[in-house]
Design a protein around this motif. Structure first.
Motif: not given
Length: 137
Positions: A113-137
């Protein structure tokens, strides 16, 4: 004697399957095989998306590599080794990003955060895994 034959006939009717039973069994086995193949195959093509502001870089997790990304405070060193990504060094004070450890599955992320660098792994299933689900709330 007649009762014995009648009893045997009843047992045989219970054991003999009908053609639809066979189709249902085959369908069930196909679903089980597909389910386990999805679990144990993993993601064959994962990319590490490294971003700083508007700049975005993508690196393949199948290739071992070490590189640096210049951020607000200085250079953050990132390593890809054996399909895992980690931040190895950063100019920030607390080094929380270094202590986050390694990531290896689609949807996981690391952040300095202080250096403003983000690393995200993208691949199969990444679109669904980033969405909020019932457990998130």
């Amino acid at each position: 004697m007649y009762n014995e034959i009648e009893g045997l006939s009843i047992i045989m009717r219970k054991i003999i399957t009908k053609p639809c039973d066979f189709l249902i069994l085959i369908l069930f086995l196909c679903v089980i095989v597909h389910y386990f193949s999805m679990i144990f195959t993993g993601n064959s093509k994962l990319l590490a998306e490294v971003s700083y502001g508007e700049e975005v870089y993508e690196y393949d997790l199948n290739q071992n590599k070490s590189f640096s990304v210049k951020g607000n405070l200085g250079e953050t060193h990132i390593a890809i080794q054996d399909g895992e990504v980690m931040i190895t060094a950063s100019p920030c004070e607390n080094k929380i990003c270094v202590h986050q450890g390694k990531i290896s599955k689609a949807g996981q992320w690391l952040c300095c955060a202080p250096n403003q660098i983000i690393v995200v792994l993208k691949g199969q299933g990444s679109e669904n895994s980033l969405k909020a689900d019932a457990v998130s709330f």
